[in-house]
Design a protein around this motif. Structure first.
Motif, PDB file in Angstrom:
ATOM      1  N   SER A 209       0.843  -1.203   0.000  1.00 61.48           N
ATOM      2  CA  SER A 209       0.000   0.000   0.000  1.00 61.48           C
ATOM      3  C   SER A 209       0.878   1.253   0.000  1.00 61.48           C
ATOM      4  O   SER A 209       2.111   1.158   0.087  1.00 61.48           O
ATOM      5  N   LEU A 219      -5.231   7.746   2.298  1.00 58.57           N
ATOM      6  CA  LEU A 219      -5.760   7.375   0.979  1.00 58.57           C
ATOM      7  C   LEU A 219      -6.277   5.944   0.962  1.00 58.57           C
ATOM      8  O   LEU A 219      -7.081   5.585   0.116  1.00 58.57           O
ATOM      9  N   CYS A 221      -4.843   3.418  -0.079  1.00 57.30           N
ATOM     10  CA  CYS A 221      -4.544   2.813  -1.387  1.00 57.30           C
ATOM     11  C   CYS A 221      -3.710   1.555  -1.182  1.00 57.30           C
ATOM     12  O   CYS A 221      -2.506   1.624  -0.947  1.00 57.30           O
ATOM     13  N   SER A 249     -10.241   9.009  -3.755  1.00 53.87           N
ATOM     14  CA  SER A 249      -9.014   8.432  -3.221  1.00 53.87           C
ATOM     15  C   SER A 249      -8.224   7.735  -4.343  1.00 53.87           C
ATOM     16  O   SER A 249      -6.986   7.826  -4.394  1.00 53.87           O
ATOM     17  N   GLU A 250      -8.934   7.093  -5.258  1.00 55.07           N
ATOM     18  CA  GLU A 250      -8.242   6.453  -6.395  1.00 55.07           C
ATOM     19  C   GLU A 250      -7.524   7.498  -7.240  1.00 55.07           C
ATOM     20  O   GLU A 250      -6.386   7.292  -7.683  1.00 55.07           O
ATOM     21  N   SER A 253      -4.534   8.782  -5.459  1.00 52.37           N
ATOM     22  CA  SER A 253      -3.498   7.737  -5.457  1.00 52.37           C
ATOM     23  C   SER A 253      -2.748   7.744  -6.786  1.00 52.37           C
ATOM     24  O   SER A 253      -1.524   7.556  -6.824  1.00 52.37           O
TER      25      SER A 253
END
Ligand SMILES: Cc1ncc(COP(=O)(O)O)c(C=O)c1O
Length: 361
Positions: A209, A219, A221, A249-250, A253
């Motif tokens: 991550s 995030l 991610c 968030s994507e 990221s």
């Protein structure tokens, strides 16, 4: 503390989330948070139309190109935590034999128990630099073994598993028809860049991550690398857990991947400096034994004859400082120290740890 069969929660995670905040948080296992508004990014760069994007292709491709693998190998997830759970839930059916390293990051053990696995344990011993015991693993593995679970770097010790050992573990898994789940959330904090285990063979499944080493916990991610057929099963299983990842968030990221070198600037040097501070501290304390910290963000010293629970209580109540007591890693006379913070904070935290150790003598 060892979770029981059919665990329904992570006691460690609950403990970690409910401790009061302290100024010198040596219990933390991440680098300082990174402010995304320091990147050339405006709110207009985010799609705020409310739509979600199944298997968001730009993020999968950013992750895939970082590793030189195909997007079909990539599954995204809510942090390494959910990546681990999703991978395990895809690979474990009730009654399956699963071998989990000891000591381990407790949620991985609890997840295997929650999924109904018959859990066996392979040791990493302090006297052996917390190297995973390959001979013991060989004896434990049977044709019923479905999964071997480990972290590289290891949490709590920070030990790096060599590629030679990883290949040996992979060969044991292959003989049993099992997979190896390698949690690589700390791998990018190794002293020198290391290859992911995902490139060592199709029996390896890895998780990672942008949290621990990049300071981007918020995030969430996370991702899994697995062979395409398995990755597809994970995506399908994930449809039971949630529809899609939060899209803003994507997008953030994706930005983070574009600027990852900038985000990580200074981290390797800071970690090196912090490990040196920690090694120097341990060398001056008779009651502590610890291998030299060479890699990673955490170290796991042993306090001679020590109750590290009391040490943590004293640190929190009197010294505004925290550690993680070893009971959370099934080794109560050890404790985990985080080395990711600002060096001045670490220096002062270690000084306070020294005072607390003196007081308990
Ligand atoms: C080995 C290990 N895996 C996973 C996690 C959770 O990672 P994330 O914040 O990416 O979900 C942690 C956090 O402490 C960890 O130590």
């Amino acid at each position: 503390m060892t979770p029981g069969r059919g665990a329904m929660q992570s006691d460690y995670m609950h403990w970690a989330k409910t401790q009061s905040k302290v100024r010198f948080a040596l219990s933390s296992s991440e680098v300082p948070h990174f402010r995304l508004d320091s990147l050339p990014l405006t709110i207009a760069d985010l799609d705020l139309d409310g739509a979600s994007h199944p298997r968001y292709a730009p993020l999968r491709s950013a992750i895939a190109s970082r590793y030189g693998v195909a997007s079909d190998n990539v599954v995204t997830a809510n942090g390494t935590a959910m990546a681990n759970f999703l991978a395990m839930a895809t690979l474990i059916a009730p009654g399956d034999e699963v071998i989990v390293e000891r000591p381990t990051y407790e949620p991985m053990l609890s997840a295997a128990l929650f999924l109904g696995a018959e859990v066996r344990r392979v040791d990493r011993r302090a006297g052996d630099g917390f190297r995973l015991d390959i001979r013991q693993l060989e004896q434990l593995a049977t044709p019923r073994t479905r999964l071997i679970v480990m972290a590289n770097l290891h949490n709590p010790s920070g030990t790096l598993t060599s590629e030679e050992d990883l290949r040996a573990i992979g060969a044991i898994a292959e003989r049993s028809g099992a997979r190896v789940l390698v949690d690589e959330v700390y791998l990018d904090s190794a002293a020198l860049p290391r290859r992911t285990s995902a490139l060592l063979g199709s029996q390896f499944v890895i998780t990672n991550s942008l949290t621990k080493v990049y300071g981007l916990s918020g995030l969430r991610c996370g991702w899994i690398l697995a062979e395409p057929e398995l990755a597809e099963r994970m995506w399908r299983l994930n449809d039971l857990f949630g529809v899609n990842q939060p899209h803003q968030s994507e997008m953030l990221s994706c930005f983070a991947f574009q600027y990852l070198n900038e985000i990580a600037r200074g981290t390797a040097e800071r970690l090196q400096r912090n490990r040196a501070l920690f090694n120097e501290f341990v060398a001056g304390r008779d009651e502590l034994q610890c291998m030299t910290a060479e890699h990673g963000i955490t170290a796991f010293p042993c306090r001679e004859g020590g109750d590290t629970e009391r040490l943590d209580e004293l640190l929190r109540s009197k010294y505004d400082t925290s550690i993680v007591p070893g009971r959370w890693f099934e080794m109560p006379d050890h404790f985990r120290v985080g080395l990711g913070g600002d060096p001045d904070m670490l220096k002062e935290g270690l000084a306070r740890l020294g005072s607390a150790l003196d007081e308990l003598k």
